[in-house]
Design an enzyme around this catalytic site. Sequence first.
Site, short mmCIF file in Angstrom:
data_model
loop_
_atom_site.label_atom_id
_atom_site.label_comp_id
_atom_site.label_asym_id
_atom_site.label_seq_id
_atom_site.Cartn_x
_atom_site.Cartn_y
_atom_site.Cartn_z
N LYS A 93 0.63 -1.12 -0.08
CA LYS A 93 0.10 -0.12 -0.23
C LYS A 93 1.22 1.43 0.07
O LYS A 93 0.59 2.06 -0.74
CB LYS A 93 -1.20 0.13 1.63
N ASN A 94 2.01 1.20 1.41
CA ASN A 94 2.78 2.61 0.77
C ASN A 94 3.62 2.58 -0.02
O ASN A 94 5.06 3.84 -0.12
CB ASN A 94 3.30 2.37 2.91
N ASP A 103 4.55 0.26 12.01
CA ASP A 103 2.53 -0.78 11.13
C ASP A 103 3.16 -1.82 11.96
O ASP A 103 1.56 -2.91 11.27
CB ASP A 103 2.59 -0.64 10.05
N ARG A 147 0.15 13.96 12.68
CA ARG A 147 0.66 13.94 11.92
C ARG A 147 1.09 15.09 11.05
O ARG A 147 0.10 15.80 9.87
CB ARG A 147 -0.64 13.22 10.94
N CYS A 197 -4.59 11.78 12.15
CA CYS A 197 -6.01 11.00 12.97
C CYS A 197 -5.39 10.43 13.79
O CYS A 197 -5.07 10.60 14.55
CB CYS A 197 -5.26 10.12 12.09
N ARG A 229 -8.85 -0.05 4.07
CA ARG A 229 -8.80 0.40 3.55
C ARG A 229 -6.39 0.13 3.53
O ARG A 229 -6.13 0.72 2.55
CB ARG A 229 -7.48 1.61 4.47
N ARG A 277 -5.31 11.03 4.47
CA ARG A 277 -4.37 11.78 4.34
C ARG A 277 -2.70 11.66 3.48
O ARG A 277 -2.13 12.79 3.29
CB ARG A 277 -4.24 12.10 5.60
N ILE A 331 2.74 18.33 9.07
CA ILE A 331 3.39 18.58 8.05
C ILE A 331 4.77 19.53 7.55
O ILE A 331 5.11 19.95 6.87
CB ILE A 331 2.31 18.46 6.87
N ASP A 332 5.35 19.80 8.51
CA ASP A 332 6.53 20.80 8.64
C ASP A 332 7.12 20.55 7.83
O ASP A 332 7.69 21.53 7.29
CB ASP A 332 6.34 21.31 9.93
N VAL A 380 7.36 6.00 16.79
CA VAL A 380 7.28 6.99 15.44
C VAL A 380 5.78 7.75 16.03
O VAL A 380 5.86 9.27 15.98
CB VAL A 380 7.33 5.78 14.52
#
Length: 425
Positions: free
Chosen positions: A22-23, A306, A122, A117, A398, A93, A124-125, A328
């Site tokens: 998926k990733n 994960d 999460r 989430c 998902r 996202r 995004i800087d 993480v």
Amino acid sequence: MEKFLIRGGNRLKGTVKIGGAKNAALKLMAASILSDDKVVLKNVPKIKDVFIMAKVLEELGMKVDLSDSGTTTITPASSLRYEASYELVNQMRASIIVLGPLLAQVGKAHVALPGGCNIGLRKIDFHLRGLEKLGAKIRVKHGFIEAEATVLKGTNIDFNFPSVGATENILMAAVKAKGTTIIKNAAREPEITDLVYFLKQMGAKIDGAGTSCLVIKGVEKLRPTGEYTVVSDRIEAGTFMVVAVLSGGDVLIQNAPLNLMGMIKNKLIDAGVKINETDGGLRVSRNGEIKPLDIATLPYPGFPTDMQAQMMALLSVANGTSIITENVFENRFMLIDELNRMGANIRVQGPHAIVKGVDSLTGASVRVTDLRGGAALVLAGLAAKGVTEVNDVSHIDRGYENFEIKLKSLGADISRLDEQNSPNA
Ligand code: EPZ
């Protein structure tokens, strides 16, 4: 909403085939924005997030054909639009990953700001700072990121933390920038390496694949890419390894990318799992009791976050006390309350979960709050005594293709129902 009804206790046996990651698939689809020619991706998993990414690309004017066999054909837009809407970004996202390729391809990107989430803020800087360093002008207003770049210029970028998404966004923005970009402390997840190989096949000039230092020499034009096969999903493979052990079964796992699963393999072997590499695939079975472990999640090649929830389910029935540390994400322990309702004995102290192994879990009605936590609750249900109802399985859909169908083919007593159906309906 749908639920899984699971009657635990069956020893799972047989063969399961692992799909594309998926990733990786989501990023390769986003990278096709950079291509002026048709792109054919093979081994794309048929999961909800892929369908959403297809919609994001179609919103940009591209054409995406998802075939049943996992081959995805992506045709460039006649004129590429540059807005990713709130309704799509809000569903997934990871859509933020179109920022970099859009800036590289059309010099503009309006992408809805992804919310947090369940597993964390999460932020995004790192993405936005890195793109600004490449010369993008970025404003965030009314819940949208408005990025523009008449020209992107190669530069040096040093991440405070090896962010997967930020590495990917900067990498894709840099492939057509003027000059050379050096990304230091880049994330090294295998899915990023897959993206690097794909971009190189498109004619990008990138050195350092698989290392934490990526050197990208900008090129004027990319070339027709042809076909590319998505790397196997190491997290799906790890999930099914835990399935085999938790159910006390014996499962042959085909297409598992064991060469990308070093830490997962080591930790499972420490827990007493038997892993045989055969020509037909990975043979995984339980080898007596499950031994307690200490696990700390870290960026690759450390133990993957994960896989944390799946290991939590496994260690909840280990013969002793384990400590799982989540380094993480700041909130990736939501499944603990649900596992404890199934008879687990886990308590949280900051980033640590202290998992006191119990003899067995008992079935209960539980609720899924995130993708991997949901998978872990299914695994717990397979091992528990009695019936477990896993509610709101849309989170699981998902990231896992045909999850319950694959489990059923291994002998699991699991069925998918509408939530309003009660177990004795
Ligand atoms: C990717 O998320 C994966 N998702 C996640 O998988 C995975 O858990 C994660 O990488 C870590 O391996 C996809 O690839 C679609 P990060 P990403 O940027 O890119 C902080 C799953 O279950 N951070 O490496 O969002 C962030 O808050 C999903 O398949 C910043 O602070 O992960 C987090 O705490 C879940 N600022 C940490 O870094 C930033 O600008 C790791 O995030 C970016 C990140």
